[in-house]
Design an enzyme around this catalytic site. Structure first.
Site, PDB file in Angstrom:
ATOM      1  N   GLU A  64     108.648  46.726  39.840  1.00 36.77           N
ATOM      2  CA  GLU A  64     109.663  47.239  38.935  1.00 36.77           C
ATOM      3  C   GLU A  64     108.998  47.884  37.721  1.00 36.77           C
ATOM      4  OE1 GLU A  64     112.947  43.740  39.987  1.00 36.77           O
ATOM      5  OE2 GLU A  64     112.340  44.086  37.914  1.00 36.77           O
ATOM      6  N   THR A 102     106.545  52.536  48.191  1.00 36.35           N
ATOM      7  CA  THR A 102     106.024  53.369  49.279  1.00 36.35           C
ATOM      8  C   THR A 102     107.067  53.452  50.386  1.00 36.35           C
ATOM      9  OG1 THR A 102     103.763  52.670  48.767  1.00 36.35           O
ATOM     10  CG2 THR A 102     104.148  53.682  50.913  1.00 36.35           C
ATOM     11  N   ASP A 145      99.425  37.899  51.073  1.00 36.10           N
ATOM     12  CA  ASP A 145      98.302  37.293  51.786  1.00 36.10           C
ATOM     13  C   ASP A 145      98.126  37.933  53.160  1.00 36.10           C
ATOM     14  OD1 ASP A 145      97.677  35.551  49.729  1.00 36.10           O
ATOM     15  OD2 ASP A 145      98.835  33.879  50.550  1.00 36.10           O
ATOM     16  N   ARG A 180      96.997  42.050  52.379  1.00 29.77           N
ATOM     17  CA  ARG A 180      95.773  42.433  51.665  1.00 29.77           C
ATOM     18  C   ARG A 180      94.594  42.726  52.588  1.00 29.77           C
ATOM     19  NH1 ARG A 180      97.356  38.493  46.645  1.00 29.77           N
ATOM     20  NH2 ARG A 180      98.414  40.124  45.446  1.00 29.77           N
ATOM     21  N   THR A 225      67.188  71.064  47.550  1.00 29.74           N
ATOM     22  CA  THR A 225      66.743  71.276  46.170  1.00 29.74           C
ATOM     23  C   THR A 225      65.235  71.079  46.133  1.00 29.74           C
ATOM     24  OG1 THR A 225      67.032  68.962  45.536  1.00 29.74           O
ATOM     25  CG2 THR A 225      68.902  70.433  45.145  1.00 29.74           C
ATOM     26  N   GLN A 268      79.215  62.712  43.379  1.00 29.37           N
ATOM     27  CA  GLN A 268      77.948  62.924  42.687  1.00 29.37           C
ATOM     28  C   GLN A 268      76.911  63.555  43.615  1.00 29.37           C
ATOM     29  OE1 GLN A 268      77.830  62.274  39.484  1.00 29.37           O
ATOM     30  NE2 GLN A 268      75.710  62.872  39.123  1.00 29.37           N
ATOM     31  N   GLU A 278      99.584  46.537  45.537  1.00 30.59           N
ATOM     32  CA  GLU A 278      99.569  45.203  46.142  1.00 30.59           C
ATOM     33  C   GLU A 278      98.683  44.219  45.376  1.00 30.59           C
ATOM     34  OE1 GLU A 278      99.788  44.684  50.335  1.00 30.59           O
ATOM     35  OE2 GLU A 278     100.129  46.813  50.654  1.00 30.59           O
TER      36      GLU A 278
END
Length: 383
Positions: free
Chosen positions: A128, A159, A241, A244, A271, A337, A364
């Site tokens: 909420e 979702t 539980d 996840r 390089t 990177q 979650e």
């Protein structure tokens, strides 16, 4: 149930099916859906036809009857292609999970069968505007009138919220009772008083549909109550539980994709006259990604194994999610990177991986909440 790192023939087949689907259906269009934010309904319909939806729905309701580990194996492959697609597919099982945990046979037959009879979507309405990680602080209220309940409130960041056919909804009889006042209901999306809010314009996972779901004095029958009137909070915790490990699976998928893209680029880009893969600084980043992938995958599978043997271990699932989400964020940032300036452009997929991965640390239960769960369990242990 013994712990075995090998897969069954059926699991190998599931992985290959999901991998082929990702290669042919998701990767070619992931960038387009990321740019437009359009919901890929046709591709999700194809995923349903292929058997990649509703993995943990029991066979008696038309599902695959797969294990949590089966589901995690599939989700890793889908996340390799696009976390937005993967989240949309996983959210179906998230919406169904309260019914699997505490629903009656009649509820399961009515609603789970709807997911398997045709391509249909569900959503889990917990968060909420003022209550995300603090589930006990939710304010959506429910009142009992005879054999009916009346639900009023606003859910946020849901979702599949704008595309689901039905919802599992948490609401409180009395906010002052915190977790003891919360109940869980199943509500049809076309019920009078149910409204879908605007679609969120998100940083990442843009192919997934995220909206508010508003309940304006929505009347539901007694049969809509899932479990006991004071059992909603426990259902929510058990749902997390169970779900996840899926987040850890998604993290493993995106880490593997970051490693794949980074390795290929490092072998190609030169390089100082040699491929950058020959520079130790790059090698170490690639090695860290490989370590992160193996660790995340192992934690994911351990937590899924725990679920499948009937032990909803909060620590296992919290460790898997917290480590996996943080590792995915680092791996995708390192991928950008390695690509340098190219990585910061949409010409290559790694900037999308980084944007998508960030949500793994938030939904979650944030990475900070996972650490609270882990610490509280550690401190509660008897020496």
């Amino acid at each position: 149930m013994s712990f075995d790192l090998s897969y069954t023939e059926e699991q190998h087949a599931l992985v290959q099916t999901a991998r082929d689907f990702t290669k042919n259906e998701i990767i070619p269009v992931a960038a387009k859906y990321d740019e437009t934010g359009e919901f890929p309904r046709d591709i999700l319909d194809h995923a349903w036809t292929t058997g990649l939806l509703n993995i943990e729905v029991p066979e008696q309701y038309g599902g695959l009857g797969g294990s949590c580990l089966d589901h995690c194996l599939i989700l890793e492959e889908l996340a390799y292609g696009c976390l937005g697609f993967e989240t949309s597919l996983a959210a179906n099982m998230l919406g169904a999970m309260p019914l699997l945990i505490a629903g009656t046979q009649e509820q399961k037959k009515q609603y789970l069968s709807r997911l398997t009879a045709k391509s249909s979507l569900a959503a889990y309405c917990c968060s909420e505007p003022e209550a995300g990680s603090d589930v006990a602080g939710l304010v959506t209220r429910v009142e009992k009138h005879g054999d009916e309940y009346v639900i009023s409130g606003q859910k946020r960041w849901i979702t599949n919220g704008g595309v689901a056919d039905w919802y599992t909804v948490l609401a409180t009889f009395d906010r002052s009772k915190r977790h003891k006042g919360i109940a869980c209901f199943v509500v049809d999306a076309d019920a009078k008083g149910v409204k879908r809010g605007r679609k969120e314009d998100k940083l990442g996972q843009r192919a997934s549909n995220t909206t508010d779901v508003i309940f304006e004095e929505v009347v539901v029958p007694k049969s809509a109550l899932i479990g006991a009137e004071d059992g909603g909070f426990k259902i929510a915790m058990k749902t997390f539980d169970r779900s996840r490990p899926w987040i850890a699976a998604a993290a493993a998928g995106v880490i593997r994709r970051a490693l794949f893209e980074s390795r290929a680029y490092a072998l190609e880009r030169k390089t100082f006259g040699v491929p950058i893969a020959q520079h130790q600084a790059i090698q170490f980043m690639l090695a860290e990604m490989a370590i992160a992938y193996e660790n995340t995958r192992m934690m994911c599978h351990k937590s899924a194994w725990s679920v499948d043997r009937g032990d909803l271990n909060s620590v296992y699932s919290a460790v898997a999610k917290a480590y996996g989400a943080d590792a995915a964020m680092k791996a995708t940032t390192d991928a950008v990177q390695i690509f340098g300036g190219y990585g910061y452009t949409k010409e290559y997929p790694v900037e999308k991986l980084m944007r998508d991965a960030k949500l793994l640390q938030i939904y979650e239960g944030t990475s900070q909440i996972q650490r609270m769960v882990i610490a509280r369990n550690l401190l509660a242990q008897v020496s």
